[in-house]
Design a protein around this motif. Structure first.
Motif, PDB file in Angstrom:
ATOM      1  N   GLY A   1     -14.183   6.110   0.765  1.00 21.43           N
ATOM      2  CA  GLY A   1     -13.473   6.367  -0.472  1.00 21.43           C
ATOM      3  C   GLY A   1     -13.460   7.853  -0.754  1.00 21.43           C
ATOM      4  O   GLY A   1     -14.145   8.641  -0.086  1.00 21.43           O
TER       5      GLY A   1
ATOM      6  N   ILE B   1      -9.668  -3.071  -0.785  1.00 16.47           N
ATOM      7  CA  ILE B   1      -8.817  -1.986  -1.264  1.00 16.47           C
ATOM      8  C   ILE B   1      -8.111  -2.411  -2.552  1.00 16.47           C
ATOM      9  O   ILE B   1      -8.039  -1.642  -3.520  1.00 16.47           O
ATOM     10  CB  ILE B   1      -7.801  -1.581  -0.181  1.00 16.47           C
ATOM     11  CG1 ILE B   1      -8.530  -0.910   0.989  1.00 16.47           C
ATOM     12  CG2 ILE B   1      -6.723  -0.659  -0.752  1.00 16.47           C
ATOM     13  CD1 ILE B   1      -7.646  -0.642   2.195  1.00 16.47           C
TER      14      ILE B   1
ATOM     15  N   GLY C   1       0.807  -1.202   0.000  1.00 13.80           N
ATOM     16  CA  GLY C   1       0.000   0.000   0.000  1.00 13.80           C
ATOM     17  C   GLY C   1       0.847   1.262   0.000  1.00 13.80           C
ATOM     18  O   GLY C   1       1.913   1.314   0.618  1.00 13.80           O
TER      19      GLY C   1
ATOM     20  N   TRP D   1     -18.221  -3.130   2.626  1.00 16.52           N
ATOM     21  CA  TRP D   1     -17.155  -4.074   2.952  1.00 16.52           C
ATOM     22  C   TRP D   1     -17.453  -4.876   4.215  1.00 16.52           C
ATOM     23  O   TRP D   1     -16.786  -5.875   4.480  1.00 16.52           O
ATOM     24  CB  TRP D   1     -15.818  -3.347   3.134  1.00 16.52           C
ATOM     25  CG  TRP D   1     -15.294  -2.684   1.904  1.00 16.52           C
ATOM     26  CD1 TRP D   1     -15.805  -2.731   0.644  1.00 16.52           C
ATOM     27  CD2 TRP D   1     -14.127  -1.856   1.819  1.00 16.52           C
ATOM     28  NE1 TRP D   1     -15.039  -1.994  -0.226  1.00 16.52           N
ATOM     29  CE2 TRP D   1     -14.000  -1.442   0.472  1.00 16.52           C
ATOM     30  CE3 TRP D   1     -13.175  -1.421   2.750  1.00 16.52           C
ATOM     31  CZ2 TRP D   1     -12.951  -0.616   0.037  1.00 16.52           C
ATOM     32  CZ3 TRP D   1     -12.148  -0.600   2.320  1.00 16.52           C
ATOM     33  CH2 TRP D   1     -12.033  -0.201   0.979  1.00 16.52           C
TER      34      TRP D   1
ATOM     35  N   TYR E   1       0.638   4.784   1.454  1.00 14.93           N
ATOM     36  CA  TYR E   1      -0.204   5.396   2.480  1.00 14.93           C
ATOM     37  C   TYR E   1       0.548   6.474   3.256  1.00 14.93           C
ATOM     38  O   TYR E   1       1.779   6.540   3.246  1.00 14.93           O
ATOM     39  CB  TYR E   1      -0.693   4.325   3.465  1.00 14.93           C
ATOM     40  CG  TYR E   1       0.405   3.708   4.304  1.00 14.93           C
ATOM     41  CD1 TYR E   1       0.727   4.239   5.558  1.00 14.93           C
ATOM     42  CD2 TYR E   1       1.130   2.615   3.849  1.00 14.93           C
ATOM     43  CE1 TYR E   1       1.738   3.677   6.329  1.00 14.93           C
ATOM     44  CE2 TYR E   1       2.132   2.059   4.604  1.00 14.93           C
ATOM     45  CZ  TYR E   1       2.439   2.580   5.845  1.00 14.93           C
ATOM     46  OH  TYR E   1       3.444   2.034   6.587  1.00 14.93           O
TER      47      TYR E   1
ATOM     48  N   SER F   1      -8.884  -0.678  -6.143  1.00 12.09           N
ATOM     49  CA  SER F   1      -7.729   0.001  -6.730  1.00 12.09           C
ATOM     50  C   SER F   1      -7.419  -0.555  -8.113  1.00 12.09           C
ATOM     51  O   SER F   1      -7.047   0.191  -9.030  1.00 12.09           O
ATOM     52  CB  SER F   1      -6.510  -0.138  -5.817  1.00 12.09           C
ATOM     53  OG  SER F   1      -6.736   0.507  -4.579  1.00 12.09           O
TER      54      SER F   1
ATOM     55  N   PHE G   1      -8.492   6.097  -0.257  1.00 16.52           N
ATOM     56  CA  PHE G   1      -9.335   5.782   0.890  1.00 16.52           C
ATOM     57  C   PHE G   1      -8.793   6.502   2.126  1.00 16.52           C
ATOM     58  O   PHE G   1      -7.583   6.701   2.257  1.00 16.52           O
ATOM     59  CB  PHE G   1      -9.358   4.277   1.151  1.00 16.52           C
ATOM     60  CG  PHE G   1      -9.779   3.469  -0.034  1.00 16.52           C
ATOM     61  CD1 PHE G   1     -11.119   3.285  -0.335  1.00 16.52           C
ATOM     62  CD2 PHE G   1      -8.824   2.919  -0.872  1.00 16.52           C
ATOM     63  CE1 PHE G   1     -11.496   2.564  -1.457  1.00 16.52           C
ATOM     64  CE2 PHE G   1      -9.189   2.188  -1.998  1.00 16.52           C
ATOM     65  CZ  PHE G   1     -10.529   2.007  -2.287  1.00 16.52           C
TER      66      PHE G   1
ATOM     67  N   CYS H   1     -10.345  -5.320   5.342  1.00 15.63           N
ATOM     68  CA  CYS H   1     -10.441  -4.274   4.313  1.00 15.63           C
ATOM     69  C   CYS H   1      -9.479  -4.436   3.152  1.00 15.63           C
ATOM     70  O   CYS H   1      -9.765  -3.949   2.046  1.00 15.63           O
ATOM     71  CB  CYS H   1     -10.214  -2.897   4.941  1.00 15.63           C
ATOM     72  SG  CYS H   1     -11.524  -2.372   6.065  1.00 15.63           S
ATOM     73  N   TRP H   2      -8.328  -5.087   3.363  1.00 20.16           N
ATOM     74  CA  TRP H   2      -7.277  -4.998   2.351  1.00 20.16           C
ATOM     75  C   TRP H   2      -7.666  -5.605   1.011  1.00 20.16           C
ATOM     76  O   TRP H   2      -7.348  -5.065  -0.045  1.00 20.16           O
ATOM     77  CB  TRP H   2      -5.978  -5.609   2.860  1.00 20.16           C
ATOM     78  CG  TRP H   2      -4.799  -4.976   2.167  1.00 20.16           C
ATOM     79  CD1 TRP H   2      -4.042  -5.473   1.154  1.00 20.16           C
ATOM     80  CD2 TRP H   2      -4.281  -3.662   2.437  1.00 20.16           C
ATOM     81  NE1 TRP H   2      -3.084  -4.577   0.767  1.00 20.16           N
ATOM     82  CE2 TRP H   2      -3.212  -3.449   1.548  1.00 20.16           C
ATOM     83  CE3 TRP H   2      -4.621  -2.654   3.343  1.00 20.16           C
ATOM     84  CZ2 TRP H   2      -2.485  -2.267   1.536  1.00 20.16           C
ATOM     85  CZ3 TRP H   2      -3.897  -1.484   3.333  1.00 20.16           C
ATOM     86  CH2 TRP H   2      -2.839  -1.297   2.432  1.00 20.16           C
TER      87      TRP H   2
END
Length: 236
Positions: free
Chosen positions: A113, A160, A91, A226, A93, A164, A172, A156-157
């Motif tokens: 988002g 994501i 990620g 989610w 971030y 993406s 996000f 969540c990953w």
């Protein structure tokens, strides 16, 4: 029976007798039985209220993490097995508020988002970093240690990564509200949140857990997509 369930039932019975919101009854009974609350047929008003409450919580919360994309070499954790092993994409971030990320104690967090749609609600009894943590990362093929620890969230990953890949450039934001802040701001966060705070007083863990459950019980195709637990959705 857990004390927060007892308090919720007492408060909900009072609200029920006066024509107030009865969703706390379902929250408490589902917690007592260990089963998800029965989802009543959602009216337009129900969903409008849920959206409004969720947005009020998000606006009041502190921005803590911004995830601007995923990519690079796939990585794994150096563990034998489990859903969190990987492989995962790295990620990109930024930690927007390090103090809030490291703060201990019960909290509620929400993920949105950059389209302003709320994707996920979760809680931690030990602070946000306990859920959104950075872990030592290893190349998925060679198991060579990567230079940088990787941010990860077990629920969540995968979402994501999917979003993406489908919409490059999507971003996000993870925001957090400590239980103390929810208590302090309860009067401005909506009637359901206020009722739950009144039910549990200073019981921080019960406050965040009950709000999470109420929101999940009112999830919709454009709200908390989610989340799976405490909703009618099946894991994907």
């Amino acid at each position: 029976m857990l004390k927060w369930i007892q308090r919720a039932l007492q408060t909900a019975r009072k609200q029920e007798s006066t024509g107030g919101d009865t969703s706390i009854v379902a929250i408490a009974m589902s917690a007592e039985s260990g089963q998800p609350a029965q989802r009543q047929s959602a009216t337009t008003a129900d969903q409008s209220t849920a959206h409004a409450q969720a947005q009020k919580l998000f606006r009041a919360a502190v921005p803590v993490i911004r995830i601007s994309g995923v990519g690079g070499r796939h990585w794994k954790r150096n563990v034998e097995k489990g859903a969190r092993v990987g492989p995962w994409l790295q990620g990109s971030y930024d930690i927007l508020n390090d103090a809030a990320w490291r703060r201990k104690g019960a909290c509620l967090y929400l993920v949105s988002g950059d389209d302003a749609v709320l994707r996920y609600v979760g809680i931690s009894r030990n602070g946000l970093k306990h859920r959104w943590r950075t872990s030592p990362a290893y190349d998925a093929l060679t198991m060579e240690r990567l230079e940088k620890n990787q941010l990860f969230h077990s629920q969540c990953w995968k979402h994501i990564e999917r979003e993406s890949n489908a919409s490059p450039g999507v971003a996000f934001e993870v925001r957090c509200l400590a239980a103390e802040e929810i208590i302090r701001l309860a009067g401005s966060l909506g009637t359901q949140v206020q009722a739950l705070v009144q039910a549990f007083g200073e019981d921080h863990e019960s406050i965040v857990a009950s709000i999470e459950r109420w929101l999940c019980n009112h999830s919709a195709p454009d709200l908390l997509t989610w989340n799976v637990a405490m909703t009618s959705r099946r894991p994907t």
